[in-house]
Design an enzyme around this catalytic site. Structure first.
Site, PDB file in Angstrom:
ATOM      1  N   SER A   1      30.941  38.135  46.749  1.00  0.00           N
ATOM      2  CA  SER A   1      30.425  37.425  45.575  1.00  0.00           C
ATOM      3  C   SER A   1      29.563  36.270  46.049  1.00  0.00           C
ATOM      4  O   SER A   1      29.748  35.736  47.154  1.00  0.00           O
ATOM      5  CB  SER A   1      31.590  36.894  44.735  1.00  0.00           C
ATOM      6  OG  SER A   1      31.141  35.948  43.784  1.00  0.00           O
TER       7      SER A   1
ATOM      8  N   TYR B   1      39.193  31.919  44.041  1.00  0.00           N
ATOM      9  CA  TYR B   1      38.206  32.997  44.095  1.00  0.00           C
ATOM     10  C   TYR B   1      37.231  32.769  45.247  1.00  0.00           C
ATOM     11  O   TYR B   1      36.913  33.696  45.998  1.00  0.00           O
ATOM     12  CB  TYR B   1      37.467  33.062  42.761  1.00  0.00           C
ATOM     13  CG  TYR B   1      36.593  34.278  42.584  1.00  0.00           C
ATOM     14  CD1 TYR B   1      37.156  35.530  42.333  1.00  0.00           C
ATOM     15  CD2 TYR B   1      35.207  34.183  42.654  1.00  0.00           C
ATOM     16  CE1 TYR B   1      36.355  36.649  42.163  1.00  0.00           C
ATOM     17  CE2 TYR B   1      34.403  35.292  42.484  1.00  0.00           C
ATOM     18  CZ  TYR B   1      34.983  36.522  42.239  1.00  0.00           C
ATOM     19  OH  TYR B   1      34.185  37.631  42.074  1.00  0.00           O
TER      20      TYR B   1
END
Length: 248
Positions: A147, A160
């Site tokens: 990501s 995350y």
């Protein structure tokens, strides 16, 4: 066929978290290039079945397999089933992930652990499970879905960020050790993609902040996955697909 559209006939691919969103697009793209595809899911069996049906309508073979890829025994069972029904895994796409948003005051130890288990540990477990066969055949392609949050502030939370940064480290570690055995390991790092996870961001018109002025499409991510699968000279890399939000 070119590297952008590789010939994957007689190859078996496994896509974790393949029932929807980016995983769904990747599964369909791999099948369109000729691969037989195992579509892993944990809860959304109906959607996984729809992906399989779409692949089969196009004349390719696919199966849906339920497994929690953050659990070692589930992974072992999943790989055994893929091998029994389709054959040994040649292409592994570690796409399964979670991205619940928490700020610093609300993030718990349990949620931190769960995020790392689903986003990072799962890639380790699945990679370890398919490596013996890949090393025997001296051919394999492993693609990890990272990501933009791995290298930027991100919008989800530090849990995350950590999971995706760890995934890129895992990618480089495996790539350095497997390149001479015909196995490439790369990461693809999407930014803001038009998926269910990005729905709140879409509503807030976050796309206007991107240089391209829009969210990405799942097929644009799948195209890059297909590219690295088809290129045996790219390994240990993270390919950004982020609309210019981060330049690396």
């Amino acid at each position: 066929m070119s590297a952008l559209s590789p010939d994957l006939n007689n190859r078996v691919a496994l896509v974790t978290g393949g029932s929807r969103g980016i995983g769904r697009a990747i599964a369909i793209s791999l099948a369109s290039a000729g691969a037989q595809v195992a579509v892993n899911y944990r809860r959304r069996g109906d959607e996984a079945a729809q992906v399989v049906a779409e692949i089969e309508r196009a004349g390719r073979r696919a199966i849906a397999i339920c497994a929690d890829v953050s659990v070692g025994d589930d992974v072992k069972g999943m790989i055994a089933e893929v091998e029994d029904r389709l054959g040994a895994v040649d292409i592994l796409v570690n796409n399964a992930g979670t991205g619940k948003s928490f700020d610093l005051d609300n993030l718990t130890e349990a949620e931190f652990d769960r995020t790392l288990a689903v986003n990072l540990k799962s890639a380790f477990l699945c990679t370890q499970a398919v490596l013996p066969g890949m090393r025997t055949r001296r051919w394999g392609r492993i693609v990890n879905l990272s990501s933009a949050a791995a290298r930027g502030a991100g919008l989800v939370g530090v849990h995350y960020n950590a999971s995706k940064a760890g995934l890129e480290g895992l990618t480089r570690g495996y790539a350095a050790r497997l390149g001479r055995e015909g196995i490439t390991v790369n990461a693809v790092a999407p930014g803001l993609i038009d998926t269910e996870m990005a729905a709140p961001l879409k509503a807030a018109n976050v796309a206007e902040r991107l240089p391209v002025g829009r969210l990405g499409d799942v097929d644009e991510v799948a195209q890059v996955v297909l590219m690295v699968v088809g290129n045996g000279f790219i390994t240990g890399q993270t390919i950004p697909v982020n609309g210019g939000v981060i330049f690396i």
